[in-house]
Design a protein around this motif. Structure first.
Motif, PDB file in Angstrom:
ATOM      1  N   TRP A 160      12.475  28.200 -14.811  1.00 52.26           N
ATOM      2  CA  TRP A 160      12.105  28.026 -13.408  1.00 52.26           C
ATOM      3  C   TRP A 160      13.083  27.093 -12.718  1.00 52.26           C
ATOM      4  CZ3 TRP A 160       8.706  31.251 -11.458  1.00 52.26           C
ATOM      5  CH2 TRP A 160       7.806  31.869 -12.323  1.00 52.26           C
ATOM      6  N   THR A 161      13.390  27.408 -11.465  1.00 50.08           N
ATOM      7  CA  THR A 161      14.289  26.598 -10.648  1.00 50.08           C
ATOM      8  C   THR A 161      13.639  26.368  -9.297  1.00 50.08           C
ATOM      9  OG1 THR A 161      16.208  27.612 -11.724  1.00 50.08           O
ATOM     10  CG2 THR A 161      16.604  26.483  -9.627  1.00 50.08           C
ATOM     11  N   VAL A 162      13.789  25.149  -8.776  1.00 48.71           N
ATOM     12  CA  VAL A 162      13.322  24.800  -7.436  1.00 48.71           C
ATOM     13  C   VAL A 162      14.516  24.239  -6.678  1.00 48.71           C
ATOM     14  CG1 VAL A 162      11.789  23.322  -6.084  1.00 48.71           C
ATOM     15  CG2 VAL A 162      11.005  24.242  -8.274  1.00 48.71           C
ATOM     16  N   LYS A 163      14.816  24.840  -5.516  1.00 48.95           N
ATOM     17  CA  LYS A 163      15.954  24.381  -4.725  1.00 48.95           C
ATOM     18  C   LYS A 163      15.654  24.477  -3.244  1.00 48.95           C
ATOM     19  CE  LYS A 163      19.781  25.436  -7.832  1.00 48.95           C
ATOM     20  NZ  LYS A 163      21.121  26.061  -7.908  1.00 48.95           N
ATOM     21  N   LYS A 164      16.229  23.544  -2.491  1.00 46.37           N
ATOM     22  CA  LYS A 164      16.229  23.654  -1.039  1.00 46.37           C
ATOM     23  C   LYS A 164      17.343  24.626  -0.665  1.00 46.37           C
ATOM     24  CE  LYS A 164      14.457  19.039  -0.282  1.00 46.37           C
ATOM     25  NZ  LYS A 164      14.722  17.692   0.187  1.00 46.37           N
ATOM     26  N   PHE A 165      17.305  25.108   0.568  1.00 46.30           N
ATOM     27  CA  PHE A 165      18.250  26.121   1.029  1.00 46.30           C
ATOM     28  C   PHE A 165      19.699  25.708   0.801  1.00 46.30           C
ATOM     29  CE2 PHE A 165      20.830  28.178   4.328  1.00 46.30           C
ATOM     30  CZ  PHE A 165      20.530  29.513   4.088  1.00 46.30           C
ATOM     31  N   ASP A 166      20.046  24.486   1.185  1.00 44.24           N
ATOM     32  CA  ASP A 166      21.441  24.061   1.077  1.00 44.24           C
ATOM     33  C   ASP A 166      21.877  23.778  -0.361  1.00 44.24           C
ATOM     34  OD1 ASP A 166      20.053  21.688   0.758  1.00 44.24           O
ATOM     35  OD2 ASP A 166      21.085  20.632   2.370  1.00 44.24           O
ATOM     36  N   GLU A 167      20.946  23.858  -1.307  1.00 42.23           N
ATOM     37  CA  GLU A 167      21.284  23.704  -2.719  1.00 42.23           C
ATOM     38  C   GLU A 167      21.529  25.049  -3.405  1.00 42.23           C
ATOM     39  OE1 GLU A 167      18.659  19.691  -3.677  1.00 42.23           O
ATOM     40  OE2 GLU A 167      17.685  21.652  -3.848  1.00 42.23           O
ATOM     41  N   ILE A 200      25.730  30.804  -3.125  1.00 45.92           N
ATOM     42  CA  ILE A 200      25.796  32.065  -2.399  1.00 45.92           C
ATOM     43  C   ILE A 200      25.235  33.194  -3.269  1.00 45.92           C
ATOM     44  CG2 ILE A 200      27.377  33.804  -1.433  1.00 45.92           C
ATOM     45  CD1 ILE A 200      29.136  31.414  -0.526  1.00 45.92           C
ATOM     46  N   ASP A 201      25.566  33.191  -4.546  1.00 46.07           N
ATOM     47  CA  ASP A 201      25.064  34.225  -5.454  1.00 46.07           C
ATOM     48  C   ASP A 201      23.551  34.155  -5.602  1.00 46.07           C
ATOM     49  OD1 ASP A 201      27.598  35.292  -5.890  1.00 46.07           O
ATOM     50  OD2 ASP A 201      27.932  34.125  -7.715  1.00 46.07           O
ATOM     51  N   GLU A 202      22.998  32.943  -5.694  1.00 43.31           N
ATOM     52  CA  GLU A 202      21.537  32.809  -5.793  1.00 43.31           C
ATOM     53  C   GLU A 202      20.860  33.317  -4.530  1.00 43.31           C
ATOM     54  OE1 GLU A 202      20.925  28.916  -8.683  1.00 43.31           O
ATOM     55  OE2 GLU A 202      21.475  28.599  -6.583  1.00 43.31           O
ATOM     56  N   LEU A 203      21.363  32.927  -3.365  1.00 42.95           N
ATOM     57  CA  LEU A 203      20.786  33.377  -2.106  1.00 42.95           C
ATOM     58  C   LEU A 203      20.832  34.902  -2.014  1.00 42.95           C
ATOM     59  CD1 LEU A 203      19.550  32.747   0.657  1.00 42.95           C
ATOM     60  CD2 LEU A 203      21.881  32.484   1.545  1.00 42.95           C
ATOM     61  N   GLN A 211      15.879  28.410   5.746  1.00 39.71           N
ATOM     62  CA  GLN A 211      16.565  27.121   5.814  1.00 39.71           C
ATOM     63  C   GLN A 211      15.598  25.953   5.677  1.00 39.71           C
ATOM     64  OE1 GLN A 211      16.959  29.767   7.734  1.00 39.71           O
ATOM     65  NE2 GLN A 211      19.057  29.998   8.460  1.00 39.71           N
ATOM     66  N   GLU A 212      14.326  26.157   6.021  1.00 44.72           N
ATOM     67  CA  GLU A 212      13.321  25.100   5.935  1.00 44.72           C
ATOM     68  C   GLU A 212      12.488  25.177   4.655  1.00 44.72           C
ATOM     69  OE1 GLU A 212      11.331  24.421   9.874  1.00 44.72           O
ATOM     70  OE2 GLU A 212      12.232  26.395  10.234  1.00 44.72           O
ATOM     71  N   ALA A 213      12.661  26.259   3.907  1.00 44.47           N
ATOM     72  CA  ALA A 213      11.830  26.508   2.728  1.00 44.47           C
ATOM     73  C   ALA A 213      12.371  25.805   1.488  1.00 44.47           C
ATOM     74  CB  ALA A 213      11.755  28.004   2.460  1.00 44.47           C
ATOM     75  N   ILE A 214      11.468  25.631   0.553  1.00 45.03           N
ATOM     76  CA  ILE A 214      11.815  25.255  -0.807  1.00 45.03           C
ATOM     77  C   ILE A 214      11.704  26.554  -1.597  1.00 45.03           C
ATOM     78  CG2 ILE A 214      11.132  23.898  -2.816  1.00 45.03           C
ATOM     79  CD1 ILE A 214       9.820  21.975  -0.605  1.00 45.03           C
ATOM     80  N   HIS A 215      12.735  26.905  -2.329  1.00 41.35           N
ATOM     81  CA  HIS A 215      12.807  28.187  -3.015  1.00 41.35           C
ATOM     82  C   HIS A 215      12.505  27.983  -4.502  1.00 41.35           C
ATOM     83  CE1 HIS A 215      14.568  30.048   0.580  1.00 41.35           C
ATOM     84  NE2 HIS A 215      15.077  28.839   0.748  1.00 41.35           N
TER      85      HIS A 215
END
Length: 149
Positions: A3-10, A13-16, A43-47
């Motif tokens: 499991w991974t938790v990231k903010k948008f700017d983290e 490009i491949d993950e997005l 951009q405001e979400a935690i993914h």
């Protein structure tokens, strides 16, 4: 499952790209629901996303309270079709709830649930808080989980 938790700017490009591809694969193509998948909320979400043997199989967006509404929320809950029936949906929701309630200390979580998943969400303590409504051609209802301190 990793499991991974990231903010948008983290996100790389491949993950997005992978996350958006999975969302379109499930919500637009599989559910035959043409709608604007990119809604300017990423951009405001935690993914939160899970990989099995390196393959993206589960994903959701998390929002702290006051970002989308007065409650925290979980959205875009997805398990890849080929990975369903293996408990990944339950694991995804458990991780999402844990992150919001433990890491962010949220006490109310709102979801816009597809109607056919009502019992699934009820099994995690969510309760119906709206009438059924049509969203992008699919019956939905709002459900909320409240944690009392």
């Amino acid at each position: 499952m990793n499991w991974t938790v990231k903010k948008f700017d983290e996100l790389s490009i491949d993950e997005l790209y992978e996350l958006i591809r999975l969302r379109i694969e499930v919500f637009v193509v599989e559910q035959d629901c043409p709608y604007q998948e990119l809604d300017s909320k990423d951009q405001e979400a935690i993914h939160l996303f899970g990989r099995r043997k390196g393959e993206l199989v589960a994903y959701s967006r998390l929002f702290p309270n006051s970002v989308v509404n007065e409650n925290s929320s979980i959205g875009r809950v997805i398990v890849k079709e080929s990975a369903r029936g293996k408990g990944y949906g339950q694991a995804l929701l458990e991780k999402a709830i844990e992150y919001l309630e433990v890491e962010l200390q949220e006490t109310k979580i709102l979801i816009h649930a597809q109607l056919y998943l009502q019992e699934f969400y009820e099994s995690f303590g969510f309760k119906k808080v709206s009438d059924i409504y049509l969203l992008d051609g699919i019956n939905h209802l709002d459900m909320r989980r409240e944690r009392y301190n």
